[in-house]
Scaffold this active site. Structure first.
Site, PDB file in Angstrom:
ATOM      1  N   ASP A 223      51.362  19.646   4.045  1.00  0.00           N
ATOM      2  CA  ASP A 223      50.759  18.506   3.342  1.00  0.00           C
ATOM      3  C   ASP A 223      49.511  18.983   2.605  1.00  0.00           C
ATOM      4  O   ASP A 223      48.559  19.428   3.236  1.00  0.00           O
ATOM      5  CB  ASP A 223      50.391  17.413   4.337  1.00  0.00           C
ATOM      6  CG  ASP A 223      49.949  16.124   3.672  1.00  0.00           C
ATOM      7  OD1 ASP A 223      49.786  16.091   2.434  1.00  0.00           O
ATOM      8  OD2 ASP A 223      49.756  15.140   4.397  1.00  0.00           O
TER       9      ASP A 223
ATOM     10  N   CYS B 198      57.542  11.084   2.252  1.00  0.00           N
ATOM     11  CA  CYS B 198      56.369  11.657   2.915  1.00  0.00           C
ATOM     12  C   CYS B 198      55.540  10.490   3.447  1.00  0.00           C
ATOM     13  O   CYS B 198      56.075   9.409   3.670  1.00  0.00           O
ATOM     14  CB  CYS B 198      55.586  12.574   1.973  1.00  0.00           C
ATOM     15  SG  CYS B 198      54.774  11.755   0.601  1.00  0.00           S
ATOM     16  N   THR B 199      54.268  10.678   3.608  1.00  0.00           N
ATOM     17  CA  THR B 199      53.437   9.626   4.190  1.00  0.00           C
ATOM     18  C   THR B 199      52.951   8.634   3.132  1.00  0.00           C
ATOM     19  O   THR B 199      53.287   7.462   3.169  1.00  0.00           O
ATOM     20  CB  THR B 199      52.238  10.239   4.948  1.00  0.00           C
ATOM     21  OG1 THR B 199      52.734  11.160   5.925  1.00  0.00           O
ATOM     22  CG2 THR B 199      51.409   9.167   5.636  1.00  0.00           C
ATOM     23  N   GLY B 200      52.168   9.122   2.172  1.00  0.00           N
ATOM     24  CA  GLY B 200      51.544   8.223   1.213  1.00  0.00           C
ATOM     25  C   GLY B 200      52.269   8.066  -0.104  1.00  0.00           C
ATOM     26  O   GLY B 200      51.898   7.225  -0.925  1.00  0.00           O
ATOM     27  N   ASN B 201      53.288   8.888  -0.355  1.00  0.00           N
ATOM     28  CA  ASN B 201      54.040   8.878  -1.611  1.00  0.00           C
ATOM     29  C   ASN B 201      53.132   9.126  -2.808  1.00  0.00           C
ATOM     30  O   ASN B 201      53.299   8.555  -3.874  1.00  0.00           O
ATOM     31  CB  ASN B 201      54.831   7.562  -1.765  1.00  0.00           C
ATOM     32  CG  ASN B 201      55.877   7.597  -2.861  1.00  0.00           C
ATOM     33  OD1 ASN B 201      56.092   6.593  -3.522  1.00  0.00           O
ATOM     34  ND2 ASN B 201      56.534   8.712  -3.073  1.00  0.00           N
ATOM     35  N   THR B 202      52.132  10.015  -2.595  1.00  0.00           N
ATOM     36  CA  THR B 202      51.226  10.373  -3.694  1.00  0.00           C
ATOM     37  C   THR B 202      51.162  11.879  -3.937  1.00  0.00           C
ATOM     38  O   THR B 202      50.572  12.310  -4.925  1.00  0.00           O
ATOM     39  CB  THR B 202      49.790   9.867  -3.421  1.00  0.00           C
ATOM     40  OG1 THR B 202      49.297  10.456  -2.220  1.00  0.00           O
ATOM     41  CG2 THR B 202      49.740   8.350  -3.339  1.00  0.00           C
ATOM     42  N   CYS B 203      51.739  12.690  -3.050  1.00  0.00           N
ATOM     43  CA  CYS B 203      51.677  14.159  -3.191  1.00  0.00           C
ATOM     44  C   CYS B 203      53.062  14.780  -3.112  1.00  0.00           C
ATOM     45  O   CYS B 203      53.708  15.017  -4.122  1.00  0.00           O
ATOM     46  CB  CYS B 203      50.809  14.787  -2.097  1.00  0.00           C
ATOM     47  SG  CYS B 203      49.100  14.256  -2.038  1.00  0.00           S
ATOM     48  N   ARG B 204      53.505  15.044  -1.876  1.00  0.00           N
ATOM     49  CA  ARG B 204      54.738  15.805  -1.680  1.00  0.00           C
ATOM     50  C   ARG B 204      55.974  15.105  -2.222  1.00  0.00           C
ATOM     51  O   ARG B 204      56.759  15.717  -2.954  1.00  0.00           O
ATOM     52  CB  ARG B 204      54.940  16.117  -0.188  1.00  0.00           C
ATOM     53  CG  ARG B 204      53.945  17.105   0.354  1.00  0.00           C
ATOM     54  CD  ARG B 204      54.070  17.256   1.848  1.00  0.00           C
ATOM     55  NE  ARG B 204      53.624  16.029   2.514  1.00  0.00           N
ATOM     56  CZ  ARG B 204      53.606  15.840   3.817  1.00  0.00           C
ATOM     57  NH1 ARG B 204      54.055  16.787   4.620  1.00  0.00           N
ATOM     58  NH2 ARG B 204      53.169  14.726   4.338  1.00  0.00           N
TER      59      ARG B 204
END
Length: 156
Positions: free
Chosen positions: A120, A7-13
């Site tokens: 997201d 994903c983008t930040g590697n903190t959620c999905r």
């Protein structure tokens, strides 16, 4: 088999996807499947978002040790399958050498008939995180359905 979720930040999905995939691999007795996650714009070492942590605890998923990692060409090269959350992630991974092994998560799960991004939850409330986690779980179970079917003795 090495599967990477991006994903983008590697903190959620993607950390939630990694934790769900690890659980499903164990449930299905697929000990040879390794899962990991990374982000196209991750801040190396960042922990998961509060929403991801809370939903993970509700679902008995372990994100306590997760630390974000920035996607690199070396990480891409080490993977067998890379499953991304949105089209812009697909472009970034393919630019790093992932062409031919990188797919939208929903496309891979549906055999190419979906083409939609995974929503997201970043910045959303807990119900938003729950909805995204439900979506991830549904799609990842379908991914493992495909993996198991491809490994069946009569699979072509």
């Amino acid at each position: 088999m090495k599967i990477l979720f991006v994903c983008t930040g590697n903190t959620c999905r993607s950390p939630l996807a990694e934790a769900i995939a690890r659980k499903v691999a164990i449930e299905r007795g697929l000990g040879d499947v390794e899962v990991a996650s990374a982000g196209t714009s991750a801040w190396d070492g960042a922990g998961p978002s509060d929403g991801a942590l809370l939903v993970a605890m509700e679902r008995r998923l372990d994100l306590a040790q997760h630390r974000a990692q920035l996607l690199t060409p070396d990480i891409v090269a080490q993977q067998d399958v890379i499953l991304v959350m949105g089209p812009h992630h697909l472009e970034r991974v393919e630019a790093m050498g992932g062409t031919g092994k990188t797919f939208l998560l929903t496309d891979y799960a549906s055999g190419g008939s979906s083409g939609r991004p995974v929503s997201d939850p970043f910045g959303g409330d807990l119900d938003t995180y729950r909805a995204t986690t439900d979506e991830l779980e549904r799609e990842i179970r379908r991914v493992f359905d495909r993996i198991v079917a491809q490994r069946a003795p009569d699979a072509t």
